[in-house]
Design a protein around this motif. Structure first.
Motif, short mmCIF file in Angstrom:
data_model
loop_
_atom_site.label_atom_id
_atom_site.label_comp_id
_atom_site.label_asym_id
_atom_site.label_seq_id
_atom_site.Cartn_x
_atom_site.Cartn_y
_atom_site.Cartn_z
N GLN A 8 31.20 39.48 32.41
CA GLN A 8 30.08 40.40 32.57
C GLN A 8 30.38 41.54 33.76
O GLN A 8 31.23 41.09 34.71
N SER A 35 38.96 34.84 29.82
CA SER A 35 39.56 36.05 29.61
C SER A 35 38.89 37.14 30.43
O SER A 35 37.65 37.11 30.32
N ILE A 36 39.60 38.11 31.07
CA ILE A 36 38.86 39.17 31.88
C ILE A 36 37.89 40.00 30.88
O ILE A 36 36.85 40.68 31.29
N SER A 37 38.38 40.09 29.37
CA SER A 37 37.52 40.88 28.64
C SER A 37 36.13 40.17 28.29
O SER A 37 35.10 40.89 27.91
N ASP A 38 35.88 39.08 28.48
CA ASP A 38 34.63 38.28 28.25
C ASP A 38 33.90 38.08 29.59
O ASP A 38 32.76 37.72 29.52
N LEU A 53 32.82 41.13 37.24
CA LEU A 53 34.01 42.03 37.23
C LEU A 53 33.93 42.72 38.41
O LEU A 53 34.98 43.16 39.39
#
Length: 192
Positions: free
Chosen positions: A142, A137-140, A146
């Motif tokens: 670093q 997931s994009i929230s996981d 990103l």
């Protein structure tokens, strides 16, 4: 030799054109336009000099019809085919239908190209979805990951923008060519 002849440059004169299809599209359209004009002019001269009745229909490389007739298309066609109980409206309908068929073929071709592009994009979408299944997931992610993703997205945006600009330029050029070389609406000197 006289002095006058020596001062002029030697020219090649009128050269014979090889009888083969012209590959350059712009040159082919220009040549078609010039030859069509010359052909219609010769037909008009023949009609005037010999008192003949003439009807011609020529389709351009882009399938656009051009016609010439003297005295008029209906008279010549009736003489050729014999008396056919066709009213003026039916002849006009037939001509309109022929123009619509030509436009329909062109649109069908464009639709086929667009459908191929859609199929290609659907394959890309499917490949992206498959690739997405194994990613976190994009929230996981670093910060460095990103930033890398942001860079890739900016690069992709630039590529898409460049491709859209190219398509836009090609469309404008195509429209300009059609306007420039196909400005005749299919009506010849006789108005048919």
């Amino acid at each position: 030799m006289s002095r006058r002849n020596t001062s002029r440059g030697v020219t090649r004169g009128r050269q014979r054109v090889p009888l083969a299809r012209i590959e350059n599209e712009v040159q082919r359209l220009v040549t078609f336009s010039k030859w069509r004009t010359g052909l219609f002019k010769k037909a008009s001269e023949m009609s005037t000099l010999c008192g003949t009745e003439i009807a011609m229909v020529v389709f351009s490389p882009s399938a656009k019809p051009f016609s010439f007739s003297n005295p008029d298309m209906n008279t010549v066609l009736t003489k050729y085919f014999g008396e056919i109980p066709i009213t003026e409206a039916n002849v006009a309908e037939h001509i309109i239908r022929a123009h619509q068929d030509v436009k329909m073929r062109a649109m069908t071709s464009q639709i086929n190209v667009l459908e191929a592009l859609i199929d290609e994009e659907m394959l890309v979408d499917q490949a992206l979805r498959e690739a997405e299944k194994g990613r976190p997931s994009i929230s996981d992610l670093q910060l460095p990951e990103l930033q890398s993703m942001k860079h890739h997205m900016e690069t992709l945006l630039d590529q898409v923008t460049e491709k859209l600009n190219m398509i836009s330029i090609m469309g404008a050029q195509s429209q300009a060519m059609e306007t420039r070389f196909g400005a005749n609406d299919g009506a010849g000197p006789s108005g048919v």
